[in-house]
Write a protein that holds these residues in place. Structure first.
Motif, mmCIF file in Angstrom:
data_model
loop_
_atom_site.group_PDB
_atom_site.id
_atom_site.type_symbol
_atom_site.label_atom_id
_atom_site.label_comp_id
_atom_site.label_asym_id
_atom_site.label_seq_id
_atom_site.Cartn_x
_atom_site.Cartn_y
_atom_site.Cartn_z
ATOM 1 N N GLU A 40 0.845 -1.187 0.000
ATOM 2 C CA GLU A 40 0.000 0.000 0.000
ATOM 3 C C GLU A 40 0.886 1.244 0.000
ATOM 4 O O GLU A 40 1.828 1.344 0.785
ATOM 5 C CB GLU A 40 -0.885 -0.011 1.247
ATOM 6 N N ALA A 42 2.303 4.941 0.688
ATOM 7 C CA ALA A 42 2.266 5.795 1.881
ATOM 8 C C ALA A 42 1.313 6.963 1.629
ATOM 9 O O ALA A 42 1.095 7.381 0.488
ATOM 10 C CB ALA A 42 3.662 6.315 2.184
ATOM 11 N N LYS A 43 0.758 7.481 2.698
ATOM 12 C CA LYS A 43 -0.179 8.604 2.599
ATOM 13 C C LYS A 43 0.463 9.772 1.853
ATOM 14 O O LYS A 43 -0.165 10.385 0.992
ATOM 15 C CB LYS A 43 -0.612 9.042 4.003
ATOM 16 N N GLU A 44 1.710 10.075 2.153
ATOM 17 C CA GLU A 44 2.393 11.189 1.498
ATOM 18 C C GLU A 44 2.541 10.952 -0.002
ATOM 19 O O GLU A 44 2.400 11.874 -0.796
ATOM 20 C CB GLU A 44 3.754 11.444 2.139
ATOM 21 N N GLN A 45 2.786 9.719 -0.401
ATOM 22 C CA GLN A 45 2.898 9.409 -1.829
ATOM 23 C C GLN A 45 1.568 9.645 -2.537
ATOM 24 O O GLN A 45 1.525 10.217 -3.629
ATOM 25 C CB GLN A 45 3.347 7.963 -2.040
ATOM 26 N N ILE A 46 0.482 9.232 -1.916
ATOM 27 C CA ILE A 46 -0.843 9.436 -2.502
ATOM 28 C C ILE A 46 -1.148 10.920 -2.626
ATOM 29 O O ILE A 46 -1.615 11.394 -3.667
ATOM 30 C CB ILE A 46 -1.928 8.728 -1.664
ATOM 31 N N LEU A 47 -0.857 11.672 -1.564
ATOM 32 C CA LEU A 47 -1.109 13.112 -1.602
ATOM 33 C C LEU A 47 -0.269 13.798 -2.675
ATOM 34 O O LEU A 47 -0.758 14.677 -3.393
ATOM 35 C CB LEU A 47 -0.839 13.729 -0.227
ATOM 36 N N GLN A 48 0.982 13.399 -2.813
ATOM 37 C CA GLN A 48 1.856 13.980 -3.827
ATOM 38 C C GLN A 48 1.326 13.694 -5.223
ATOM 39 O O GLN A 48 1.308 14.573 -6.089
ATOM 40 C CB GLN A 48 3.289 13.460 -3.675
#
Length: 77
Positions: A40, A42-48
């Protein structure tokens, strides 16, 4: 191996649970299995990635970037 069959509400088998210890042993024997694991993001990767998509959309709206065909976007998924 201690497998547990996962069933839906009608009793139909829909999956199998493999204890992690046994999964690790299987991966040692069959190296190709590791490619099947999903990591899955990372949250930061999705936001980026969302930020980049919004920026691209703004550039398309401004006429500074050419839009891509919908099929190309779907192929990325």
């Amino acid at each position: 191996m201690r497998l547990q069959v996962i069933q839906d509400s009608k009793g139909k088998a829909t999956g199998v649970y493999i204890p992690i210890k046994e999964w690790k042993e299987l991966k040692k024997q069959y190296r190709d299995l590791e490619a099947l694991e999903y990591e899955e993001p990372a949250k930061e990767q999705i936001l980026q990635e969302l930020r980049e998509a919004v920026n691209e959309l703004k550039l398309v709206e401004q006429g500074k970037l050419k839009a891509r065909p919908a099929q190309e976007l779907l192929d990325e998924l």
